[in-house]
Design a protein around this motif. Structure first.
Motif, PDB file in Angstrom:
ATOM      1  N   ILE A  77       1.500   1.360 -12.318  1.00 34.46           N
ATOM      2  CA  ILE A  77       2.131   0.377 -11.427  1.00 34.46           C
ATOM      3  C   ILE A  77       1.662   0.582  -9.994  1.00 34.46           C
ATOM      4  O   ILE A  77       1.358  -0.380  -9.276  1.00 34.46           O
ATOM      5  CB  ILE A  77       3.668   0.457 -11.529  1.00 34.46           C
ATOM      6  CG1 ILE A  77       4.118   0.018 -12.921  1.00 34.46           C
ATOM      7  CG2 ILE A  77       4.335  -0.404 -10.477  1.00 34.46           C
ATOM      8  CD1 ILE A  77       5.562   0.326 -13.226  1.00 34.46           C
ATOM      9  N   GLY A  78       1.578   1.842  -9.568  1.00 37.69           N
ATOM     10  CA  GLY A  78       1.092   2.139  -8.216  1.00 37.69           C
ATOM     11  C   GLY A  78      -0.343   1.683  -8.005  1.00 37.69           C
ATOM     12  O   GLY A  78      -0.681   1.118  -6.962  1.00 37.69           O
ATOM     13  N   LEU A  79      -1.190   1.900  -9.005  1.00 32.70           N
ATOM     14  CA  LEU A  79      -2.573   1.435  -8.904  1.00 32.70           C
ATOM     15  C   LEU A  79      -2.654  -0.090  -8.867  1.00 32.70           C
ATOM     16  O   LEU A  79      -3.487  -0.661  -8.155  1.00 32.70           O
ATOM     17  CB  LEU A  79      -3.404   1.981 -10.059  1.00 32.70           C
ATOM     18  CG  LEU A  79      -3.844   3.423  -9.932  1.00 32.70           C
ATOM     19  CD1 LEU A  79      -4.470   3.907 -11.238  1.00 32.70           C
ATOM     20  CD2 LEU A  79      -4.815   3.587  -8.781  1.00 32.70           C
ATOM     21  N   ALA A  80      -1.794  -0.743  -9.641  1.00 36.01           N
ATOM     22  CA  ALA A  80      -1.781  -2.206  -9.621  1.00 36.01           C
ATOM     23  C   ALA A  80      -1.395  -2.720  -8.237  1.00 36.01           C
ATOM     24  O   ALA A  80      -1.960  -3.707  -7.746  1.00 36.01           O
ATOM     25  CB  ALA A  80      -0.811  -2.736 -10.678  1.00 36.01           C
ATOM     26  N   LEU A  81      -0.435  -2.042  -7.583  1.00 34.65           N
ATOM     27  CA  LEU A  81      -0.060  -2.444  -6.224  1.00 34.65           C
ATOM     28  C   LEU A  81      -1.179  -2.173  -5.230  1.00 34.65           C
ATOM     29  O   LEU A  81      -1.363  -2.921  -4.266  1.00 34.65           O
ATOM     30  CB  LEU A  81       1.211  -1.703  -5.789  1.00 34.65           C
ATOM     31  CG  LEU A  81       2.498  -2.105  -6.492  1.00 34.65           C
ATOM     32  CD1 LEU A  81       3.646  -1.216  -6.037  1.00 34.65           C
ATOM     33  CD2 LEU A  81       2.814  -3.557  -6.257  1.00 34.65           C
ATOM     34  N   THR A 107       0.824  -1.196   0.000  1.00 35.11           N
ATOM     35  CA  THR A 107       0.000   0.000   0.000  1.00 35.11           C
ATOM     36  C   THR A 107       0.869   1.262   0.000  1.00 35.11           C
ATOM     37  O   THR A 107       0.610   2.202  -0.758  1.00 35.11           O
ATOM     38  CB  THR A 107      -0.946   0.003   1.217  1.00 35.11           C
ATOM     39  OG1 THR A 107      -1.792  -1.151   1.131  1.00 35.11           O
ATOM     40  CG2 THR A 107      -1.788   1.254   1.248  1.00 35.11           C
ATOM     41  N   VAL A 108       1.893   1.274   0.827  1.00 37.24           N
ATOM     42  CA  VAL A 108       2.785   2.441   0.879  1.00 37.24           C
ATOM     43  C   VAL A 108       3.554   2.585  -0.434  1.00 37.24           C
ATOM     44  O   VAL A 108       3.676   3.693  -0.978  1.00 37.24           O
ATOM     45  CB  VAL A 108       3.748   2.333   2.087  1.00 37.24           C
ATOM     46  CG1 VAL A 108       4.831   3.384   2.018  1.00 37.24           C
ATOM     47  CG2 VAL A 108       2.981   2.437   3.382  1.00 37.24           C
ATOM     48  N   ALA A 109       4.056   1.482  -0.970  1.00 42.67           N
ATOM     49  CA  ALA A 109       4.779   1.532  -2.244  1.00 42.67           C
ATOM     50  C   ALA A 109       3.863   2.014  -3.369  1.00 42.67           C
ATOM     51  O   ALA A 109       4.270   2.833  -4.202  1.00 42.67           O
ATOM     52  CB  ALA A 109       5.361   0.162  -2.580  1.00 42.67           C
ATOM     53  N   GLY A 110       2.637   1.540  -3.393  1.00 42.53           N
ATOM     54  CA  GLY A 110       1.679   1.986  -4.401  1.00 42.53           C
ATOM     55  C   GLY A 110       1.376   3.474  -4.281  1.00 42.53           C
ATOM     56  O   GLY A 110       1.332   4.196  -5.282  1.00 42.53           O
ATOM     57  N   ALA A 111       1.199   3.943  -3.046  1.00 45.32           N
ATOM     58  CA  ALA A 111       0.920   5.367  -2.837  1.00 45.32           C
ATOM     59  C   ALA A 111       2.099   6.232  -3.264  1.00 45.32           C
ATOM     60  O   ALA A 111       1.920   7.288  -3.886  1.00 45.32           O
ATOM     61  CB  ALA A 111       0.577   5.620  -1.373  1.00 45.32           C
ATOM     62  N   VAL A 112       3.320   5.788  -2.970  1.00 39.34           N
ATOM     63  CA  VAL A 112       4.514   6.547  -3.366  1.00 39.34           C
ATOM     64  C   VAL A 112       4.633   6.595  -4.887  1.00 39.34           C
ATOM     65  O   VAL A 112       4.931   7.649  -5.470  1.00 39.34           O
ATOM     66  CB  VAL A 112       5.778   5.937  -2.715  1.00 39.34           C
ATOM     67  CG1 VAL A 112       7.044   6.498  -3.328  1.00 39.34           C
ATOM     68  CG2 VAL A 112       5.765   6.177  -1.220  1.00 39.34           C
ATOM     69  N   LEU A 113       4.387   5.470  -5.556  1.00 44.74           N
ATOM     70  CA  LEU A 113       4.469   5.441  -7.015  1.00 44.74           C
ATOM     71  C   LEU A 113       3.393   6.315  -7.653  1.00 44.74           C
ATOM     72  O   LEU A 113       3.657   7.010  -8.641  1.00 44.74           O
ATOM     73  CB  LEU A 113       4.362   4.005  -7.528  1.00 44.74           C
ATOM     74  CG  LEU A 113       5.589   3.136  -7.292  1.00 44.74           C
ATOM     75  CD1 LEU A 113       5.310   1.706  -7.725  1.00 44.74           C
ATOM     76  CD2 LEU A 113       6.787   3.688  -8.020  1.00 44.74           C
ATOM     77  N   ILE A 114       2.197   6.298  -7.107  1.00 43.13           N
ATOM     78  CA  ILE A 114       1.131   7.150  -7.628  1.00 43.13           C
ATOM     79  C   ILE A 114       1.496   8.617  -7.451  1.00 43.13           C
ATOM     80  O   ILE A 114       1.320   9.442  -8.362  1.00 43.13           O
ATOM     81  CB  ILE A 114      -0.214   6.817  -6.951  1.00 43.13           C
ATOM     82  CG1 ILE A 114      -0.695   5.437  -7.406  1.00 43.13           C
ATOM     83  CG2 ILE A 114      -1.265   7.876  -7.267  1.00 43.13           C
ATOM     84  CD1 ILE A 114      -1.877   4.906  -6.614  1.00 43.13           C
ATOM     85  N   LEU A 115       2.030   8.964  -6.292  1.00 42.66           N
ATOM     86  CA  LEU A 115       2.433  10.346  -6.035  1.00 42.66           C
ATOM     87  C   LEU A 115       3.565  10.766  -6.969  1.00 42.66           C
ATOM     88  O   LEU A 115       3.539  11.861  -7.539  1.00 42.66           O
ATOM     89  CB  LEU A 115       2.849  10.503  -4.576  1.00 42.66           C
ATOM     90  CG  LEU A 115       3.213  11.913  -4.136  1.00 42.66           C
ATOM     91  CD1 LEU A 115       2.010  12.838  -4.259  1.00 42.66           C
ATOM     92  CD2 LEU A 115       3.726  11.905  -2.712  1.00 42.66           C
ATOM     93  N   LEU A 116       4.552   9.910  -7.157  1.00 44.82           N
ATOM     94  CA  LEU A 116       5.655  10.216  -8.064  1.00 44.82           C
ATOM     95  C   LEU A 116       5.159  10.387  -9.500  1.00 44.82           C
ATOM     96  O   LEU A 116       5.597  11.302 -10.214  1.00 44.82           O
ATOM     97  CB  LEU A 116       6.688   9.092  -8.007  1.00 44.82           C
ATOM     98  CG  LEU A 116       8.107   9.547  -7.837  1.00 44.82           C
ATOM     99  CD1 LEU A 116       8.450   9.449  -6.355  1.00 44.82           C
ATOM    100  CD2 LEU A 116       9.002   8.662  -8.638  1.00 44.82           C
TER     101      LEU A 116
END
Length: 113
Positions: free
Chosen positions: A56-60, A9-18
């Motif tokens: 990728i973030g949404l997929a996570l 969840t944290v990795a997905g949120a970081v990727l979405i933000l980036l």
């Protein structure tokens, strides 16, 4: 919620933000750059990477195989079509003279005219 779920969840949120930041940078580049060639560059590079990171973030975040497949398809199509479209529009702008010659360091296509 397991520790793995929290990490995903944290990795997905970081990727979405980036990805969102890169997409906003691309939008500012479209507004701020002085000629068509620079605008096409900023329209394809950071925007394409931004959409890929968001997918990728949404997929996570979603963790659904069907949604992940659809998001990867979107990212793949974006990676294939945006740079090609940008190249074609930049080439047309160059041939039409819609660029600033003083901004070019080296004009490698000048001998083709």
């Amino acid at each position: 919620m397991s520790p793995l779920d929290t990490v995903l969840t944290v990795a997905g949120a970081v990727l979405i933000l980036l990805g969102a930041v890169l997409t906003v940078v691309a939008a500012f580049g479209l507004l701020r750059l002085p000629d068509a060639l620079g605008r096409m560059h900023t329209a394809s590079k950071p925007q394409t990477l931004g959409i890929a990171l968001i997918a990728i973030g949404l997929a996570l975040e979603l963790r659904d195989p069907l949604a992940t497949g659809m998001l990867l398809l979107v990212a793949l199509l974006q990676l294939l079509t945006a740079p090609v479209a940008s190249q074609m529009m930049s080439r047309s702008a160059y041939l039409a003279g819609q660029y600033r010659k003083d901004l070019l360091v080296e004009d490698e296509t000048d001998d083709e005219r």
